[in-house]
Design a protein around this motif. Structure first.
Motif, PDB file in Angstrom:
ATOM      1  N   LEU A 157       0.825  -1.178  -0.116  1.00 25.95           N
ATOM      2  CA  LEU A 157      -0.033  -0.124  -0.073  1.00 25.95           C
ATOM      3  C   LEU A 157       1.034   1.103  -0.163  1.00 25.95           C
ATOM      4  O   LEU A 157       0.543   2.078  -0.482  1.00 25.95           O
ATOM      5  CB  LEU A 157      -0.925   0.145   1.304  1.00 25.95           C
ATOM      6  CG  LEU A 157      -2.060  -0.969   1.225  1.00 25.95           C
ATOM      7  CD1 LEU A 157      -2.570  -1.214   2.690  1.00 25.95           C
ATOM      8  CD2 LEU A 157      -3.253  -0.745   0.165  1.00 25.95           C
ATOM      9  N   ALA A 160      -9.262  -1.292  -0.552  1.00 26.95           N
ATOM     10  CA  ALA A 160      -8.505  -0.277  -1.149  1.00 26.95           C
ATOM     11  C   ALA A 160      -8.075  -0.381  -2.544  1.00 26.95           C
ATOM     12  O   ALA A 160      -7.864   0.529  -3.337  1.00 26.95           O
ATOM     13  CB  ALA A 160      -7.586   0.112  -0.087  1.00 26.95           C
ATOM     14  N   TRP A 161      -7.474  -1.609  -2.760  1.00 25.58           N
ATOM     15  CA  TRP A 161      -6.594  -1.832  -3.969  1.00 25.58           C
ATOM     16  C   TRP A 161      -7.888  -2.023  -5.105  1.00 25.58           C
ATOM     17  O   TRP A 161      -7.552  -1.637  -6.109  1.00 25.58           O
ATOM     18  CB  TRP A 161      -5.833  -2.859  -3.935  1.00 25.58           C
ATOM     19  CG  TRP A 161      -4.501  -2.444  -3.491  1.00 25.58           C
ATOM     20  CD1 TRP A 161      -4.293  -1.254  -2.446  1.00 25.58           C
ATOM     21  CD2 TRP A 161      -3.080  -2.842  -3.896  1.00 25.58           C
ATOM     22  NE1 TRP A 161      -2.995  -1.103  -2.283  1.00 25.58           N
ATOM     23  CE2 TRP A 161      -2.071  -1.869  -3.113  1.00 25.58           C
ATOM     24  CE3 TRP A 161      -2.531  -3.582  -4.803  1.00 25.58           C
ATOM     25  CZ2 TRP A 161      -0.860  -2.466  -3.205  1.00 25.58           C
ATOM     26  CZ3 TRP A 161      -1.255  -3.861  -4.952  1.00 25.58           C
ATOM     27  CH2 TRP A 161      -0.218  -3.185  -4.153  1.00 25.58           C
ATOM     28  N   GLY A 182      -7.588   2.571   2.084  1.00 26.35           N
ATOM     29  CA  GLY A 182      -6.464   2.027   2.488  1.00 26.35           C
ATOM     30  C   GLY A 182      -5.517   2.467   3.869  1.00 26.35           C
ATOM     31  O   GLY A 182      -4.926   1.664   4.433  1.00 26.35           O
ATOM     32  N   VAL A 226      -7.996  -3.531   3.578  1.00 25.67           N
ATOM     33  CA  VAL A 226      -6.780  -3.466   2.670  1.00 25.67           C
ATOM     34  C   VAL A 226      -7.357  -3.943   1.225  1.00 25.67           C
ATOM     35  O   VAL A 226      -6.782  -3.184   0.350  1.00 25.67           O
ATOM     36  CB  VAL A 226      -6.069  -4.379   3.529  1.00 25.67           C
ATOM     37  CG1 VAL A 226      -4.670  -4.662   2.337  1.00 25.67           C
ATOM     38  CG2 VAL A 226      -5.259  -3.739   4.870  1.00 25.67           C
TER      39      VAL A 226
END
Length: 427
Positions: free
Chosen positions: A38, A101-102, A121, A98
Motif C-alpha cells: 500500500l 482499497a486496491w 487503504g 486493505v
C-alpha cells in the motif's frame, strides 16, 4: 533467552508463553507484510497512472499523502480500540479494508476515486499497524526494540518479494490488474490471520529489560498524560525530521531515477548486470526491513538515544552521497540502499522509546499518537517534486533531508536522553 516472570505461571505454562509470544510476533510480521505494498509499492503505479490519465505527478502523489495521513493520524484511535477490545477485532476489519482499497484503485477513473482508495487503504493499514506493533510492545517488554523492529520489518521488507511480480503484471496486464489481484490476496491474508491475534493476559506479568542502558518507566501513562510530557514532543519533532526524507524517497524513487536518466539503465552490481531501478526497489525494501530489527536490537543493548544518533547521522550522510554521486546507475543502487537502511529504524526505535517512557497498559494508543508524526512528515512529500522541478532539481531536496536528519541526531543526545531519564525517575 529472556525470562518471563509470571504470577502464578511456572514450568510448562511459562514455556508455552514464550512460544506463544513468538507466534503472535510471527502473525504480526505476516500481517504487516500484507499491507506493505500500500505504501512501498505505490511508486510502481505513479507513472502508469500518469501515462493513462495525465493528471500530473503532484496531483497523483496527493493520493500517497492522503494514504499516509489517514494511516498515521487514525492509529491513535485504532490503538485505543486495540487496548480496549484486543487486536483480533481490529485486525479482521482491517483485512477487509486493505482489499477494498486496491479494488477501488483498480477502477479509479478520477482523482476523487483515487483519493477515496487512499482513505480506505489508510484506515486498513493503520488498523493493522496499531494491532501488530502494539501487540509486540506488550508481549516483549524485555526486548521492545527487537520485537517492534521485527514487526515493522514486515512493513518495510514485505513488498520486496513482490516488486518484480507487480512490475511485470503492470507491464503485461496493466496497473489495474495489479491493483485488483494483489489487493484481494493481501486483504484475504490479513482477514484470515486477524482471527488469531491476541494480547497477553493482564494477569501475567512479563519481565521488563534488566539492561541499565535501556531507560524505562515503572508506571503507565494515559495518552492524555503523555501529551503533557515534553519528552513526547521532542520525540515527535525528531520523528517528523527523520521520516520526511524516507517518505520522500519511498514515493519518489522512480521519478528520481527518471530525472537522473537511469530509469531504464543497466548497472553492474555485485558482479551482476541488472536493471538499476527494479533492482534498487527490491534491494531497498529488504534493507529497509532488515534495519528495523537490527537497530532495534542494537538499541536494546546500548540504549535508544545512542542508536538514534548513529542511525540518523548515517541517513544524513547517505542523502549527501545521493546528491553528489546518485546519477550513476551503480552508485544510485548502492546509495539508495544506505538511505533506506538508515531510514527504516525509526519504526522500531520510536515505538520502543515510547513504550519505555510511558508504560505498557496504553502502549498501542500512545505509540499510535507518536506515529502520527509520520503523517505530519507526509505533508512535505508532494512538495518535493514541485521543489525539484522548479528550484534546481533533486540535489537541493537531498541536502535539506541531510540537514534535518543531522538535527534529529543531535536532539537525541542533547534533549531526549536527559528528558527520558527524568521521566523514568518519576514515580
Amino acid at each position: 533467552m529472556s525470562e518471563i516472570a509470571a504470577v502464578p505461571v511456572e514450568g510448562a505454562r511459562a514455556t508455552a508463553l514464550k512460544a506463544g509470544r513468538w507466534w503472535q510476533l510471527t502473525l504480526g510480521v505476516i500481517c504487516m507484510s500484507m499491507i506493505a505494498n500500500l505504501q512501498y509499492g505505490w511508486t510502481l503505479f505513479v507513472n502508469p497512472i500518469e501515462d493513462r490519465y495525465h493528471w500530473g505527478l503532484p496531483a497523483i502523489q496527493v493520493a500517497f499523502t492522503i494514504f499516509v495521513l489517514v494511516e498515521t493520524w487514525l492509529v491513535p484511535l485504532e490503538g485505543y480500540m486495540v487496548d480496549k477490545f484486543g487486536p483480533k477485532l481490529v485486525g479482521v476489519g482491517s483485512g477487509i479494508l486493505v482489499a477494498a482499497a486496491w479494488v477501488i484503485n483498480a477502477y479509479a477513473d478520477s482523482l476523487a476515486m483515487l483519493y477515496l482508495g487512499a482513505v480506505v487503504g489508510g484506515i486498513g493499514a493503520g488498523g493493522v499497524y496499531g494491532a501488530c506493533v502494539g501487540n509486540a510492545l506488550k508481549w516483549f517488554p524485555d526486548r521492545r526494540g527487537l520485537a517492534a523492529g521485527i514487526t515493522a520489518m514486515g512493513f518495510g521488507a514485505g513488498s520486496a518479494l513482490t516488486v518484480y511480480p507487480i512490475a511485470n503484471m503492470i507491464q503485461a496486464e496493466g496497473y489495474e490488474a495489479a491493483f485488483l489481484k494483489f489487493g484481494i490476496v493481501q486483504g484475504a491474508v490479513v482477514f484470515a490471520l486477524g482471527w488469531l491475534l491476541r494480547a497477553p493476559d493482564p494477569s501475567i506479568k512479563l519481565a521488563a529489560s534488566s539492561n541499565k542502558a535501556v531507560v524505562a518507566t515503572t508506571r503507565d501513562y494515559t495518552p492524555t498524560e503523555m501529551l503533557k510530557s515534553s519528552a513526547f514532543w521532542v520525540m515527535y519533532v525528531m520523528f517528523v525530521l527523520t521520516a520526511t526524507g524516507g517518505l520522500m524517497a519511498t514515493a519518489q524513487l522512480k521519478p528520481i531515477a527518471r530525472d537522473f536518466g537511469i530509469e531504464k539503465a543497466q548497472a553492474s552490481f555485485l558482479g551482476l548486470s541488472v536493471m538499476a531501478l527494479p533492482f534498487a526497489l527490491a534491494a531497498t525494501r529488504v534493507l529497509n526491513g532488515v534495519s528495523r530489527p537490527f537497530f532495534g536490537w542494537i538499541s536494546d543493548q546500548i540504549g535508544r538515544e545512542r542508536t538514534m544518533f548513529v542511525a540518523f547521522m548515517l541517513e544524513a550522510v547517505s542523502f549527501l552521497l545521493l546528491s553528489w554521486f546518485g546519477a550513476g546507475p551503480g552508485a544510485f543502487i548502492l546509495i539508495a540502499c544506505f538511505v533506506f537502511f538508515a531510514y527504516g529504524q525509526i519504526f522500531s526505535l520510536f515505538p520502543a522509546s515510547c513504550a519505555d517512557s510511558y508504560g505498557k497498559k496504553f502502549a498501542s494508543a500512545n505509540a499510535g499518537l507518536l506515529y502520527t508524526a509520520k503523517g505530519t512528515a507526509a505533508l512535505v512529500v508532494p512538495l518535493s517534486s514541485v521543489i525539484a522541478a522548479n528550484f534546481g532539481g533533486w540535489n537541493g531536496v537531498f541536502v535539506a533531508m541531510a540537514v534535518m536528519n543531522a538535527i534529529a541526531a543531535v536532539m537525541a543526545l542533547v534533549l531526549l536522553k536527559p528528558m527520558r531519564a527524568r521521566l523514568a525517575a518519576t514515580k
